[in-house]
Motif scaffolding. Structure first.
Motif, short mmCIF file in Angstrom:
data_model
loop_
_atom_site.label_atom_id
_atom_site.label_comp_id
_atom_site.label_asym_id
_atom_site.label_seq_id
_atom_site.Cartn_x
_atom_site.Cartn_y
_atom_site.Cartn_z
N PHE A 171 41.48 37.05 31.19
CA PHE A 171 40.41 37.61 32.03
C PHE A 171 39.37 36.53 32.36
O PHE A 171 38.98 36.36 33.52
CB PHE A 171 39.76 38.79 31.30
N LEU A 172 38.97 35.79 31.33
CA LEU A 172 37.96 34.75 31.53
C LEU A 172 38.50 33.63 32.44
O LEU A 172 37.81 33.20 33.38
CB LEU A 172 37.51 34.17 30.19
N LEU A 173 39.73 33.21 32.18
CA LEU A 173 40.31 32.12 32.98
C LEU A 173 40.45 32.53 34.44
O LEU A 173 40.07 31.80 35.36
CB LEU A 173 41.69 31.73 32.43
N PHE A 174 40.99 33.73 34.66
CA PHE A 174 41.22 34.19 36.04
C PHE A 174 39.92 34.51 36.77
O PHE A 174 39.82 34.28 37.97
CB PHE A 174 42.15 35.41 36.06
N THR A 175 38.95 35.03 36.03
CA THR A 175 37.67 35.37 36.69
C THR A 175 36.96 34.10 37.14
O THR A 175 36.40 34.06 38.25
CB THR A 175 36.78 36.22 35.77
#
Lengths: 217, 220
Positions: free
Chosen positions: B172-176
């Protein structure tokens, strides 16, 4: 009209200050926070004025991007102070946060009404009082609720408080965007809905628990 | 506003709504509540940027409320893992050093993403600075999430139950962060890819967290 907010501030604040000497402990605290809310509104109006003039009087950009951050930050400060110094229970902190928001909304609404005397109507006053007023209180109450949970642990406090402020500012900004658009009625519904959720959910949970206890008995 | 962005907003509102429903109907722990707050902030960020552009036609340069909300979202995730979970899991023993070192991989990827954007991106300096500042909590949060995803489960079974969520949270953090960066790219290819990835990960965030919390209840 230039110093209208100061005139209203003086008219409101003096009788309330005198009232403080008559009241007992808890009501005094509540009225005190109402006064703080009014003062924060006056302070923010000055700051917002500076921001708007920096943005070449682009009122829409200022109210949708910058002023929510300023207002939510300064509204949260007195709540943070109380939470840290007096370590109150959750209900007291929520009450104070709500009252502070009400104080803020009172002065803002009065200044808003006086500045829009030409376009005044019953509907305008009602929506302004019920929705914009409620929005400030709801935002501050959300921050107050959150601060109660995060102020106990040092590790949680900084991250949690910053996150709460960011969230409250965005909520405020979304409201400001909606009320300035053609879907203004959606903006007016949001604070009322949030208020119902904040007040109604604990009440519903309590009722459910009481009903369960009665069945067990 | 493209169809993918609308789907993203709907998914975020849906997941946050589902999380709130769980909080209301069941007694949810603070960790879960923080994850829900993170999803709510993320939803508000998407709503704010969409409404500001589509209703008022404003696209501010530099400071954006949606960026602040994204910052809040990362902060909530960081608070959940660093503030309430890390003390229980990591006792700072020497034997576990390798897990801490491996966990630095996630922040390194985010730093790489941001650095590439800073060097190659065509956004204004104000936008670059603001984007970097708002994504800083994601760097720290990704470290803790990856650490809690790979850390050995010594006794309580708590780490194991939360493992799926922590893996999803790292993604989630990487993609956001990737989505935030691609919003400044010319053309929509990368932006659409990032949006699809975010939709998939957002859909998994709350269910995996609930799964972990429910399992934890059984453990205790």
């Amino acid at each position: 009209m230039e110093f209208i907010s100061y005139f209203i501030f003086i008219c409101m604040i003096f009788p309330m200050c005198l009232m403080l000497f008559i009241l007992d402990k808890k009501p005094r605290l509540l009225v005190g926070y109402l006064l703080v809310g009014i003062y924060v509104c006056l302070f923010c109006s000055e700051l917002n004025g500076i921001i708007v003039s920096h943005l070449h009087n682009d009122f829409t950009l200022a109210t949708t991007t910058y002023t929510p951050v300023v207002e939510e930050f300064f509204k949260a400060l007195p709540i943070l102070y109380y939470a840290f110094v007096y370590k109150p229970d959750r209900r007291t902190l929520m009450m104070l946060a709500f009252v502070l928001g009400v104080g803020f909304a009172m002065l803002e609404n009065m200044v808003y009404v006086i500045r829009n005397l030409d376009s005044l109507s019953f509907g305008f006053a009602l929506t302004r009082g019920l929705c914009a007023g409620l929005m400030h209180s709801v935002c501050t109450m959300m921050v107050g609720m959150g601060i109660f949970f995060v102020h106990k642990k040092r590790k949680l406090f900084i991250c949690g408080t910053t996150a709460l402020l960011g969230f409250a500012a965005t909520y405020h900004a979304v409201f400001n965007i909606l009320v300035q658009s053609e879907y203004f009625w959606v903006g007016y519904i949001i604070p009322s809905l949030t208020y119902v959720c904040i007040i109604g959910i604990p009440y519903a949970k309590k009722s459910k628990k009481t009903a369960e206890n009665n069945i067990i008995k | 506003m493209g169809i993918l962005q609308i789907i993203l907003v709907i998914v975020l509102i849906g997941t946050a709504g589902y999380g709130l429903f769980v909080c209301v109907t069941d007694k949810a722990p603070m960790y879960f509540q923080m994850v829900i707050c993170a999803m709510l902030s993320c939803a508000f960020s998407a709503i704010d940027s969409s409404l500001l552009y589509s209703l008022l036609g404003i696209y501010p340069v530099g400071f954006k409320i949606s960026g602040l909300s994204m910052f809040a979202s990362f902060m909530f995730i960081l608070s959940a893992n660093y503030g309430s979970m890390d003390n229980v899991i990591d006792e700072h023993r020497k034997e576990e050093r390798k897990y801490r070192l491996i966990s630095l991989l996630a922040p390194a990827v985010i730093i790489l993403e941001l650095s590439l954007f800073a060097v190659l991106g065509k956004a204004s300096i104000a936008d670059k600075i603001f984007l970097a500042v708002t994504n800083i909590p994601a760097i720290f949060a990704s470290y803790f999430n990856l650490k809690h995803a790979i850390f050995p489960d010594f006794s309580i079974g708590f780490v194991k139950s939360m493992r799926p969520y922590n893996v999803v949270a790292v993604l989630f953090l990487l993609f956001t962060v990737f989505l935030n960066i691609t919003s400044f790219f010319e053309g929509y290819t990368f932006y659409n890819i990032a949006t699809v990835l975010c939709i998939l990960v957002d859909l998994l965030m709350v269910p995996t967290c609930k799964y972990g919390i429910d399992k934890r209840k059984k453990i205790f």
